[in-house]
Design an enzyme around this catalytic site. Structure first.
Site, PDB file in Angstrom:
ATOM      1  N   HIS A  54      20.622 -31.442 -23.806  1.00  0.00           N
ATOM      2  CA  HIS A  54      21.495 -31.040 -22.703  1.00  0.00           C
ATOM      3  C   HIS A  54      20.720 -30.799 -21.412  1.00  0.00           C
ATOM      4  CE1 HIS A  54      24.984 -30.841 -25.224  1.00  0.00           C
ATOM      5  NE2 HIS A  54      24.421 -29.972 -26.050  1.00  0.00           N
ATOM      6  N   GLU A 159      27.181 -27.343 -36.492  1.00  0.00           N
ATOM      7  CA  GLU A 159      28.048 -27.260 -35.316  1.00  0.00           C
ATOM      8  C   GLU A 159      29.475 -27.712 -35.602  1.00  0.00           C
ATOM      9  OE1 GLU A 159      25.433 -28.336 -31.597  1.00  0.00           O
ATOM     10  OE2 GLU A 159      24.768 -29.565 -33.292  1.00  0.00           O
ATOM     11  N   ASP A 185      29.857 -25.003 -30.184  1.00  0.00           N
ATOM     12  CA  ASP A 185      30.388 -26.263 -30.705  1.00  0.00           C
ATOM     13  C   ASP A 185      31.174 -26.033 -31.994  1.00  0.00           C
ATOM     14  OD1 ASP A 185      29.488 -27.857 -28.671  1.00  0.00           O
ATOM     15  OD2 ASP A 185      27.640 -28.452 -29.669  1.00  0.00           O
TER      16      ASP A 185
END
Length: 268
Positions: A54, A159, A185
């Site tokens: 990310h 997740e 998530d």
């Protein structure tokens, strides 16, 4: 003095976990300089993890930060953008002491990650010659590989609900050291995005911690930087690694507080 590979390379996070101590970690997404490793050390963190999933951090900068952390004695981990050998082997060769593999949903995926991260006989990681972990010293493979394998950690992320359903099978994979639950998530996948107090969140941690204990592995807390009360709760339940937040969030929080101090001054 006949220096050994084991004299050079230590993983402070593994040592703390082996002693049932809690590990604190900071996520790097913003800072593109080695200074962040020194800041993390001075602040008292045990580890940093560089989030290549990310962020736009380059491989070169990731390696520089990892090597700086190595020299300071705090374990550098990297969350890779893909669970593929070219990403995993490169970040490890660059200086990471472990990889965080996102979106693991099966034992087969976990086995593949281990095979890319570990040298023979535990995996199929390719020899790269001198490594920063050993200060670029040359050691016979028979000496270096066991030390590197011991120091290198494989952290898989849960997740999705599918990950939780396969927890026992994933944790049974030899070479997997820890599960890091990505709470944001996970709640999104469960249809309860951001509802950290939902009973399903507590059940996810309860079940995963139990599965970790059964397998002799560790559980980590992620995505709860805004809820230190829950992080503490899950640590008391048995989690031993806490991802505390990102450099972006820490900087913005401190800047916001300082700006507010000035805007709140009464002078009339």
């Amino acid at each position: 003095m006949n220096l050994k590979a084991s004299d050079i390379l230590k993983n402070n996070v593994r040592e703390k976990l082996d002693n049932d101590e809690v590990v604190s970690s900071m996520t790097v997404r913003l800072v593109r300089g080695i200074e962040i490793a020194q800041i993390a050390k001075t602040a008292g963190f045990d580890s940093i993890y560089i989030d290549m999933e990310h962020s736009s951090l380059s491989m070169d900068m990731t390696g520089q930060i990892c090597m700086s952390a190595l020299a300071l004695g705090i374990a550098p981990f990297v969350r890779v953008p893909a669970k593929t050998p070219e990403w995993i082997s490169r970040v490890l060769d660059a200086g990471a002491l472990g990889i965080i593999a996102p979106h693991i949903t099966s034992a087969e995926e976990a086995r593949e990650v281990v095979s890319y991260a570990k040298f023979q006989p535990l995996g199929e990681r390719s020899a790269a010659g001198g490594l920063p972990h050993l200060q670029y010293r040359a050691f016979p493979a028979s000496q270096a590989y066991p030390v590197l394998n011991q120091a290198t950690m494989v952290i898989v992320q849960f997740e999705t609900a599918a990950s939780l359903e396969q927890a026992d099978e994933i944790l049974a994979v030899d070479g997997v050291d820890m599960v890091l639950i990505g709470t944001n998530d996970l709640t999104a996948d469960m249809g309860i995005a951001g509802q950290y107090d939902h009973p399903l969140v507590e059940k996810a941690f309860t079940d995963t911690i139990a599965a970790c204990r059964k397998a002799g592995k560790h559980c980590g807390v992620g995505g709860l930087s805004s809820r230190p009360d829950l992080a503490e709760k899950f640590v008391r339940m048995g989690a031993r690694y806490v991802s505390t937040g990102t450099d972006i969030a820490f900087l913005l929080s401190a800047c916001t507080a300082k700006a507010k101090q000035v805007t709140d001054i009464t002078y009339r």
